[in-house]
Every structure is written in structure tokens, then in C-alpha cells.
Design a protein around this motif. Structure first.
Motif, mmCIF file in Angstrom:
data_model
loop_
_atom_site.group_PDB
_atom_site.id
_atom_site.type_symbol
_atom_site.label_atom_id
_atom_site.label_comp_id
_atom_site.label_asym_id
_atom_site.label_seq_id
_atom_site.Cartn_x
_atom_site.Cartn_y
_atom_site.Cartn_z
ATOM 1 N N ASP A 58 0.949 -1.251 0.001
ATOM 2 C CA ASP A 58 -0.153 -0.004 -0.058
ATOM 3 C C ASP A 58 0.718 1.154 -0.126
ATOM 4 O OD1 ASP A 58 -2.453 -1.493 0.141
ATOM 5 O OD2 ASP A 58 -2.690 -1.435 2.199
ATOM 6 N N LYS A 59 1.705 1.324 0.838
ATOM 7 C CA LYS A 59 2.886 2.544 1.012
ATOM 8 C C LYS A 59 3.661 2.475 -0.434
ATOM 9 C CE LYS A 59 3.875 3.138 5.766
ATOM 10 N NZ LYS A 59 4.955 3.237 6.787
ATOM 11 N N MET A 60 4.098 1.494 -0.967
ATOM 12 C CA MET A 60 4.594 1.625 -2.308
ATOM 13 C C MET A 60 3.663 2.194 -3.344
ATOM 14 S SD MET A 60 6.529 -2.147 -2.427
ATOM 15 C CE MET A 60 7.072 -3.003 -0.903
ATOM 16 N N ILE A 61 2.337 1.845 -3.530
ATOM 17 C CA ILE A 61 1.567 2.084 -4.539
ATOM 18 C C ILE A 61 1.411 3.654 -4.206
ATOM 19 C CG2 ILE A 61 -0.670 2.218 -5.253
ATOM 20 C CD1 ILE A 61 -0.814 -0.851 -4.594
ATOM 21 N N GLU A 62 1.076 4.007 -3.090
ATOM 22 C CA GLU A 62 1.004 5.636 -2.522
ATOM 23 C C GLU A 62 2.119 6.343 -3.168
ATOM 24 O OE1 GLU A 62 0.585 8.320 1.284
ATOM 25 O OE2 GLU A 62 0.510 6.551 1.495
ATOM 26 N N ALA A 63 3.461 5.780 -3.032
ATOM 27 C CA ALA A 63 4.445 6.620 -3.666
ATOM 28 C C ALA A 63 4.539 6.559 -4.879
ATOM 29 C CB ALA A 63 5.915 5.885 -2.904
ATOM 30 N N MET A 64 4.145 5.527 -5.657
ATOM 31 C CA MET A 64 4.293 5.651 -7.016
ATOM 32 C C MET A 64 3.116 6.161 -7.587
ATOM 33 S SD MET A 64 4.369 1.375 -7.693
ATOM 34 C CE MET A 64 5.835 0.237 -7.668
ATOM 35 N N THR A 65 2.039 6.677 -7.083
ATOM 36 C CA THR A 65 1.052 7.449 -7.708
ATOM 37 C C THR A 65 1.010 8.747 -7.230
ATOM 38 O OG1 THR A 65 -0.431 6.621 -5.942
ATOM 39 C CG2 THR A 65 -0.548 5.401 -8.043
ATOM 40 N N ASN A 66 1.794 9.229 -6.228
ATOM 41 C CA ASN A 66 1.945 10.719 -5.739
ATOM 42 C C ASN A 66 2.946 11.227 -6.368
ATOM 43 O OD1 ASN A 66 1.800 12.863 -4.351
ATOM 44 N ND2 ASN A 66 2.358 12.122 -2.305
ATOM 45 N N GLU A 67 2.381 12.231 -7.375
ATOM 46 C CA GLU A 67 3.258 12.973 -8.152
ATOM 47 C C GLU A 67 3.994 14.043 -7.484
ATOM 48 O OE1 GLU A 67 1.325 14.407 -11.602
ATOM 49 O OE2 GLU A 67 0.840 12.385 -12.461
ATOM 50 N N GLN A 68 3.525 14.484 -6.247
ATOM 51 C CA GLN A 68 3.899 15.724 -5.483
ATOM 52 C C GLN A 68 4.920 15.193 -4.266
ATOM 53 O OE1 GLN A 68 3.478 18.765 -6.374
ATOM 54 N NE2 GLN A 68 2.418 18.020 -8.245
ATOM 55 N N ILE A 69 5.344 13.853 -4.603
ATOM 56 C CA ILE A 69 6.036 13.361 -3.533
ATOM 57 C C ILE A 69 7.242 14.115 -2.855
ATOM 58 C CG2 ILE A 69 7.588 11.949 -4.975
ATOM 59 C CD1 ILE A 69 7.358 9.551 -3.318
#
Length: 267
Positions: A91-102
Motif C-alpha cells: 500500500d505504501k509503495m503504491i501511494e509513493a508510485m502514484t503521488n506526483e507531489q512526493i
């Protein structure tokens, strides 16, 4: 608009168990339109699989690149400083992958030059120790000023992030990585009428240069530690150590700051 980072290189030990785990990560990356590459030079994201040791090796073996983003995925249950993700927490990996403003965290590195020739980078620390059961002598200079003459087992020079590793085990201070500095800690120094050292760790501004000039006495097999690698070079005369302009960029996750990692690991 900045170009999206979507070329991933996975750095991992090629054993059967880890290779099987990486297959699922490759599938996940492709599902979110990432291009998995087989050469780290073609990547703008480098992901290590394992623990902190694997992360250090990933950075070292890919050349301390400051034009890409590093990320660590842990396969262990124990806390890790450089691995922001766990192999089972997709879940954390997906959040990081999809967050363009990381957000990006920047870790400082140090540069070590041996005898005005070969240069190396370190993310954690550089240590120099006697390779035989005998103390050795070094003159310590700060910006060409002779500071002290050291006799003992060796010296550790750590980055702020490296302050929680080898440096902490010899009672060095834990340093906030937002401070551009290096820390110098002693290994079993001798203090008597002939040799006198500060006797405690000290912190230098990132603008200063530390020079360790090694006495010819007993200077046969010093061991130089570069993070989790060791070099054995005969008859070294001096090391020049300073904060490098290179920084290692990693993913910065919510609720996972450096001090939260320190609390989780040690308190």
C-alpha cells in the motif's frame, strides 16, 4: 512540469528467495506504468531489496548518483534507517508510485581522498583502523591547523545519517541530517604525557576539511572502512575528508522522518 521518474532498477541479492519476491515487485511496477530496466545507468529510480546494508551497497555500486531517486525495501522485520518500505507493505509503495507531489529527502555524503590521488564517497562513515593488534599514530588537522596527535585503534568520520551507525556505538552524538557537517569519533585513544586527544567526539562544519596524517610507525596494514566495505592499502600517508557536494535523494514518507526513525529504533 518536471519529467516523471518511471525507469526503475532493482538492486538485490540474486538468490532464489529474493528473486521470487522481486518478481511481484516488477509486476506491481509495470501495473503502474513503470519501465523496469536491467542496467542502473538507464534508471532514474534505484530500488534496493534487503536491509540497510543492501541500500548502502546499492548506492555504492551505482556510483552515488545524484540525478536519480533511491528507495529501500526491507525484507527484515527489524526497523531500518534507509528502507522506507517493507516487502509486504505494498500500500505504501503504491501511494509513493502514484503521488506526483512526493517529497524528497536528501542525505549528505562525505568525500575521502587518499594521498592526493584516489577519491571515494561514503554515505554512512569512513573509518581508519589498525589492521594488526597494535595501536597507530595519526596527526589530526582541521583546515591545515594541527589539532591533536592521536594514538589508538582508529578514528571514525561520520555523516549525520551515519551518526546512528558505527559512530553511535562508540558514544558519538546522533546528528540531525539537516545539519551540513561531519562528526569525528575516536576508537580507544591513549591519553598520557606523550599523547593527548580531545577524548570526545567533535563536529565540524561542512565547509571544513579534516586531514589525518598517519605516522610511518606501525603504518603497514591500515584498514579503511567505506560504509560497509573495507580497503586494505599499505603505507598510506594521509586522508583528506570533507563533506561532498553529492547528496543521495530518497523518498520522504509521511510519519517517517529521521527522528521518528531514531525513536522507533532506539527508544
Amino acid at each position: 512540469m518536471a519529467e516523471r521518474r518511471n525507469h526503475i532498477y532493482f538492486f538485490y541479492k540474486r538468490d532464489e528467495k529474493t528473486s521470487e519476491q522481486v518478481k511481484s515487485l516488477i509486476h506491481l511496477a509495470k501495473e503502474y506504468d513503470f519501465n523496469v530496466v536491467s542496467e542502473h545507468r538507464k534508471a532514474n529510480i534505484i530500488v534496493s531489496i534487503g536491509g540497510d546494508g543492501s541500500f548502502l551497497q546499492a548506492v555504492r555500486q551505482t556510483g552515488f548518483r545524484n540525478d536519480c531517486l533511491y528507495a529501500g525495501i526491507s525484507t527484515f522485520n527489524t526497523p531500518s534507517f534507509y528502507c522506507d518500505f517493507h516487502i509486504d507493505d505494498t500500500d505504501k509503495m503504491i501511494e509513493a508510485m502514484t503521488n506526483e507531489q512526493i517529497e524528497v529527502r536528501k542525505y549528505p555524503t562525505i568525500q575521502v581522498t587518499i594521498d592526493n590521488s584516489a577519491s571515494f564517497y561514503c554515505l554512512n562513515e569512513c573509518s581508519i583502523r589498525s589492521g594488526i593488534i597494535k595501536t597507530f599514530v595519526m596527526d589530526v588537522f582541521i583546515d591545515e591547523l594541527h589539532f591533536e596527535t592521536f594514538r589508538g585503534d582508529g578514528i571514525i568520520v561520520a555523516t549525520p545519517t551515519g551518526s546512528t551507525a558505527y559512530n553511535k556505538s562508540v558514544n558519538g552524538a546522533v546528528v540531525d541530517p539537516l545539519l551540513p557537517c561531519i562528526q569525528v569519533s575516536e576508537l580507544a585513544s591513549m591519553n598520557n604525557n606523550r599523547y593527548r586527544t580531545l577524548g570526545s567526539s567533535f563536529i565540524l562544519s561542512g565547509k571544513r576539511k579534516l586531514t589525518l596524517k598517519i605516522s610511518p610507525e606501525g603504518n603497514h596494514y591500515p584498514i579503511i572502512g567505506m560504509d560497509n566495505e573495507a580497503l586494505s592499502i599499505r603505507h598510506i600517508e594521509k586522508l583528506d575528508i570533507s563533506l561532498s557536494e553529492k547528496v543521495i535523494k530518497t523518498v520522504k514518507l509521511k510519519d517517517n522522518s529521521f527522528w521518528e526513525k531514531v525513536k522507533r529504533t532506539f527508544l
